[in-house]
Design an enzyme around this catalytic site. Structure first.
Site: not given
Ligand code: DOR
Ligand code: ZN
Ligand code: ZN
Length: 428
Positions: A56, A59-60, A90, A150, A230, A276, A303
């Site tokens: 998890h 890496l954007r 995401n 996620d 998580h 979160n 995360d």
């Protein structure tokens, strides 16, 4: 390719041994191996682990390269001792097509610091309405096995059921961000005494637990495999324990920050603690540690959620949720699990390498440290003590909750298929 002899390391925390790497492979493990023409890494007092695997990571890239790229994120991963990370979907655009997951996969290949296994979105645009092209993402060069929305919960029970049914065709898994959206509207932190005192919108444990309960039942109903992202509450642990006792195909992860930090920290109103799911109570932290120790929780996952400082250096309500975690994960696990006596180093290898690789069905990672295996290895100095200084991070982002904290242990070397990506704690 050259040979490397790691001399005198405690393999998985056991007796000191020598490990000879030849090319991409572990050639020999034993006592008193002749170095010959190999480069020698003196590892007395250090622990040798299989390369860490993160299930998890955010890496954007594509879309938020101001906070992280595949290259900077994989550098951070290598520094943290990881040889493989699963990249969350995401991004912008969302990784909901074969095209986008292949792009991320290719960027990972080019990085060379750490293997990148893309995760595919469950639904188009993470909108929870329509299944994404799960089959095409699996069929692509990226070979996606893990699917997750996620950041958002797949809250529609029918969509979740269909996704669970669909991934069975290729032994995939749905990784759920368990958050009932209606119960967390306007939520800013854990719902409890601290939120009441601070007057911040509360995020009740039941918002997480109700989705986990539903999803383990759904997974059992369609004989599929679900993974819970998580876990953050003691109640979530109880539900996963119950599901496992039934023999259902349910796995779960916990983050390092949920093993160490509590909602008391929110009293500072420092958004570095905004995440979160939210930081919970001491009782939750202790339940999560116990569950990771007894195997109810299968693995640690970071995360890692990089954010640029303008999204974190603002008032609490406006701040983005998330913390970077790749470069501090092993140290936090050492502090919370090893130094408390809950887990030995073999247990750390299991929860941070063997199990996450198995859940992700990842080839070539999470393998035993023995002859013939790929030389994906992490060497850690557990006696080291250092204060976390985000200025030195390889990650492009600095949003760590551990700034100024002393944490134990340091990754001295990371080897990706026999090539050192980290030497003496620095990127090679
Ligand atoms: O804190 C979080 N940050 N939790 C998530 O689920 C998403 C992540 C992010 O993408 O920033
Ligand atoms: Zn999440
Ligand atoms: Zn996440």
């Amino acid at each position: 390719m050259s040979k490397i002899l790691i001399r005198g390391a405690k393999v998985l925390g056991g007796e000191p041994q020598d490990v000879l790497i030849d090319g991409e492979t572990i050639a020999e493990v034993g006592a008193g191996i002749d170095a010959g023409d190999a480069t020698v890494v003196e590892a007395e007092g250090q622990v040798l682990l299989p390369g860490l695997v993160d299930l998890h990571t955010h890496l954007r890239e594509p879309g938020r390269e101001d906070s992280e790229t595949v290259l900077t994120g994989t550098k951070a991963a290598a520094v943290g001792g990881f040889t493989a990370v699963h990249a969350m979907a995401n991004t912008f655009p969302v990784a909901d097509t074969a095209g986008v997951v292949e792009q991320v996969w290719r960027l990972g290949k080019e990085s060379g610091y750490c293997d990148v296994q893309p995760i595919g979105a469950v639904t188009v645009g993470l909108e929870g309405k329509q299944l994404a092209e799960l089959g095409a993402m699996n069929d692509s060069a990226a070979g996606v096995k893990v699917f997750s929305d996620d950041g958002k919960c797949v809250d529609d029970a029918v969509i979740m059921r269909r996704a669970l049914e669909y991934v069975k065709a290729f032994d995939g898994v749905v990784a759920q961000h368990a958050q009932e959206p209606r119960l967390t509207e306007g939520a800013q932190m854990n719902e409890g005494i601290v939120s009441a005192e601070l007057g911040l919108g509360g995020w009740p444990a039941v918002a997480e637990e109700s989705i986990i309960a539903r999803d383990v039942l759904l997974a059992a109903h369609v004989s599929s495999r679900v993974h819970i992202c998580h876990l953050s509450t003691a109640g979530s642990v109880e539900i996963v324990r119950w599901a496992k006792s039934k023999g259902w195909n349910v796995t779960a992860e916990v983050t390092p920050h949920h093993l160490l930090l509590t909602d008391e920290l929110v009293r500072s109103y420092n958004p570095v603690y905004k995440v979160n799911p939210p930081l919970r109570t001491e009782a939750d932290v202790l339940a999560l540690r116990e569950a990771l120790a007894d195997g109810t929780i299968d693995c640690v996952a970071t995360d890692h959620a990089p954010h640029p400082h303008e999204d974190k250096d603002c008032e609490w309500a406006a701040a983005a949720m998330g913390m970077v975690g790749l470069e501090t994960a092993l140290s936090v696990v050492q502090q919370t699990m090893v130094e408390t006596g809950l887990l030995d180093w073999a247990g750390v290898a299991d929860r941070m390498s063997f199990r996450p690789a198995a859940i992700g069905r990842l080839d070539g990672h999470g393998r035993p440290v023995s002859a013939g295996e790929p030389a994906n290895l992490t060497l850690v100095d557990p006696a080291y003590r250092g204060v976390v200084d985000p200025a030195g991070f390889a990650s492009r982002s600095r949003n760590t909750p551990y700034e100024g904290r002393e944490l134990p242990g340091r990754v001295t070397h990371t080897f990706l298929r026999g090539r050192a990506t980290v030497v003496d704690g620095k990127l090679a």
